[in-house]
Design an enzyme around this catalytic site. Structure first.
Site, mmCIF file in Angstrom:
data_model
loop_
_atom_site.group_PDB
_atom_site.id
_atom_site.type_symbol
_atom_site.label_atom_id
_atom_site.label_comp_id
_atom_site.label_asym_id
_atom_site.label_seq_id
_atom_site.Cartn_x
_atom_site.Cartn_y
_atom_site.Cartn_z
ATOM 1 N N LYS A 184 6.519 46.638 39.541
ATOM 2 C CA LYS A 184 6.825 45.729 38.242
ATOM 3 C C LYS A 184 8.332 45.355 38.229
ATOM 4 O O LYS A 184 8.623 43.972 38.032
ATOM 5 C CB LYS A 184 6.499 46.485 37.075
ATOM 6 C CG LYS A 184 5.109 46.720 36.727
ATOM 7 C CD LYS A 184 4.811 48.005 36.050
ATOM 8 C CE LYS A 184 3.449 48.744 36.506
ATOM 9 N NZ LYS A 184 3.505 50.010 36.144
ATOM 10 N N LYS A 191 8.235 46.660 48.434
ATOM 11 C CA LYS A 191 7.487 47.157 47.918
ATOM 12 C C LYS A 191 6.957 46.625 46.592
ATOM 13 O O LYS A 191 7.739 46.156 45.761
ATOM 14 C CB LYS A 191 8.003 48.618 47.508
ATOM 15 C CG LYS A 191 7.220 49.797 46.687
ATOM 16 C CD LYS A 191 8.147 50.892 46.291
ATOM 17 C CE LYS A 191 7.407 50.981 44.756
ATOM 18 N NZ LYS A 191 8.343 51.978 43.846
ATOM 19 N N LYS A 226 17.638 52.424 39.650
ATOM 20 C CA LYS A 226 17.629 51.850 38.217
ATOM 21 C C LYS A 226 18.974 51.559 37.872
ATOM 22 O O LYS A 226 19.304 50.418 37.370
ATOM 23 C CB LYS A 226 16.986 52.539 37.244
ATOM 24 C CG LYS A 226 15.374 52.898 37.683
ATOM 25 C CD LYS A 226 14.610 53.120 36.281
ATOM 26 C CE LYS A 226 13.136 52.734 36.512
ATOM 27 N NZ LYS A 226 12.441 53.853 37.094
HETATM 28 P P1 TYM Z 1 4.036 54.930 38.415
HETATM 29 O O1 TYM Z 1 3.307 54.524 37.098
HETATM 30 O O2 TYM Z 1 5.314 54.279 38.793
HETATM 31 O O3 TYM Z 1 2.943 54.653 39.536
HETATM 32 C C1 TYM Z 1 1.773 55.226 39.584
HETATM 33 C C2 TYM Z 1 1.461 55.424 41.042
HETATM 34 O O4 TYM Z 1 1.341 54.450 42.071
HETATM 35 C C3 TYM Z 1 2.202 54.606 43.132
HETATM 36 N N1 TYM Z 1 2.520 53.308 43.577
HETATM 37 C C4 TYM Z 1 2.673 52.770 44.669
HETATM 38 N N2 TYM Z 1 1.892 53.389 46.029
HETATM 39 C C5 TYM Z 1 2.381 52.779 46.968
HETATM 40 N N3 TYM Z 1 2.732 51.423 47.042
HETATM 41 C C6 TYM Z 1 3.222 50.878 45.894
HETATM 42 N N4 TYM Z 1 3.971 49.726 45.999
HETATM 43 C C7 TYM Z 1 3.094 51.651 44.641
HETATM 44 N N5 TYM Z 1 3.690 51.296 43.521
HETATM 45 C C8 TYM Z 1 3.179 52.398 42.674
HETATM 46 C C9 TYM Z 1 2.818 55.488 42.557
HETATM 47 O O5 TYM Z 1 3.447 56.276 43.799
HETATM 48 C C10 TYM Z 1 2.458 56.512 41.752
HETATM 49 O O6 TYM Z 1 1.706 57.614 42.486
HETATM 50 N N6 TYM Z 1 6.528 59.298 37.906
HETATM 51 C C11 TYM Z 1 5.142 58.619 38.227
HETATM 52 C C12 TYM Z 1 4.221 58.996 36.901
HETATM 53 C C13 TYM Z 1 3.928 60.637 36.727
HETATM 54 C C14 TYM Z 1 3.391 61.513 37.727
HETATM 55 C C15 TYM Z 1 3.513 62.596 37.280
HETATM 56 C C16 TYM Z 1 2.872 61.088 38.928
HETATM 57 C C17 TYM Z 1 4.357 60.980 35.571
HETATM 58 N N7 TYM Z 1 4.102 62.603 35.773
HETATM 59 C C18 TYM Z 1 3.005 63.809 37.786
HETATM 60 C C19 TYM Z 1 2.475 62.526 39.403
HETATM 61 C C20 TYM Z 1 2.290 63.660 38.924
HETATM 62 C C21 TYM Z 1 5.318 57.083 38.241
HETATM 63 O O7 TYM Z 1 6.135 56.428 37.532
HETATM 64 O O8 TYM Z 1 4.201 56.383 38.704
#
Ligand code: TYM
Length: 321
Positions: A193, A190, A110
């Protein structure tokens, strides 16, 4: 076994979220006690608009339920309905070394992208550790981009246990699905957004299918064989097509005679059909006002009961109160 995962309400659900996290999470709700939540506290690090945040939370809740989350099986809630998690996060902050956070890829990425970080963005992984540890989670289904955050979570749990007593916090494991660890976007990077290469699940048919037409390919002409390695179409097709259908498309790559346009169209049609059931469920959910809020409230009550116990245990162990 307790399974836990969360998603940030930063925009509409895309194929990366679905295949990387949601699909495995939905399967796991039948194998243990699942806790799934919408990480709205986390999203405050990026969204500073109450109306947008509330809309995003609502949409994501509808979408997760539409994809098959069963509120009879899984506890489904909004992160901020369990404010105890912020208290645990503070306590965890006090055992977390700064360099460990400075090393986190998602933070470094970021910054590299020119974002001026707020301190919430910096301590983001600590709140995520609190999310996981507060529910004594065993297993966390995530995409590969969250692997390092799980390592941080384990480090923090181990540090807490060393300082305040073995067994105080359960040390969790991640579950990363190999074939969807990194779902690629329309440009082959990947899907994310922040790269503007996403394909959203619940778009209207025309714009949904159009996104697949945008997938970048090389310029091999129609009659020539096309490379399978490095294809931006096949990895997405493998997520939804049968092994026979995949074999056919691979064979057509080798033989030539079929253009990329035709492959893209086949992929778009297949994906559209794949989500037909979810779209029908979504329409049904949207026709029941109040349903989603009821589910979230009931989930929050269950989650909060568990969280309160953990926070009590930790407060006692560290000498608060
Ligand atoms: P976030 O909202 O960015 O994404 C949600 C989930 O989607 C997965 N993901 C992907 N997997 C494979 N290929 C991709 N291109 C791709 N884009 C997104 C992410 O790996 C994720 O599993 N920090 C987390 C949210 C969170 C969380 C937690 C997760 C907050 N607390 C506790 C697990 C446990 C996040 O930003 O995910």
């Amino acid at each position: 076994m307790r399974i836990l995962s969360g998603l940030q309400p930063t925009g509409r659900l895309h194929l990366g979220n679905y295949f990387g996290m949601m699909q495995p999470a939905l399967q796991l709700q039948h194998e243990g006690e699942a806790f799934y939540f919408i990480a709205d506290y986390h999203s405050l690090t990026a969204i500073q608009n109450a109306k947008v945040l509330r809309e995003n939370v609502q949409n994501l809740a509808v979408d997760f339920l539409a994809c098959g989350l069963d509120p009879e099986k899984a506890v489904f809630f909004r992160q901020s309905d369990v404010p105890e998690v912020t208290e645990l996060s503070w306590i965890l902050n006090t055992v977390t070394p700064m360099p460990m956070l400075e090393n986190c890829h998602s933070y470094k990425d970021k910054i590299a992208n020119g974002i001026t970080p707020n301190s919430g963005l910096f301590t983001y992984p600590v709140l995520m550790a609190a999310d996981i540890l507060i529910y004594d989670s065993d297993l966390v289904p995530v995409g590969k981009d969250q692997k390092q955050h799980l390592e941080v979570t384990r480090d923090i749990a181990v540090k807490m246990n060393l300082a305040y007593g073995e067994g105080l916090l359960k040390v969790p494991k991640e579950r990363i699905r190999e074939e969807a660890a990194v779902v690629i976007g329309t440009d082959g990077k990947k899907m994310s957004k922040s790269y503007g290469n996403t394909i959203e699940l619940f778009e209207e048919e025309k714009p949904f299918k159009k996104k697949f037409k945008k997938i970048e390919t090389d310029s091999t002409p129609v009659p020539d064989p096309k490379p399978i390695e490095g294809s931006n179409i096949l990895p997405l097709y493998r997520l939804v097509a049968t092994p026979e259908e995949v074999a056919t498309m691979e064979q057509e790559h080798r033989a030539g005679g079929v253009g990329y346009g035709a492959f893209k169209e086949r992929l778009g049609d297949k994906m559209w059909d794949f989500f037909a059931e979810a779209r029908a469920r979504r329409a049904d959910i949207l026709s029941k006002p109040g349903y989603v809020e009821d589910v979230l409230q009931a989930g929050a009550a269950k989650a909060r009961a568990v969280a309160k116990k953990t926070v009590e245990r930790v407060r006692h162990a560290v000498g608060l109160g």
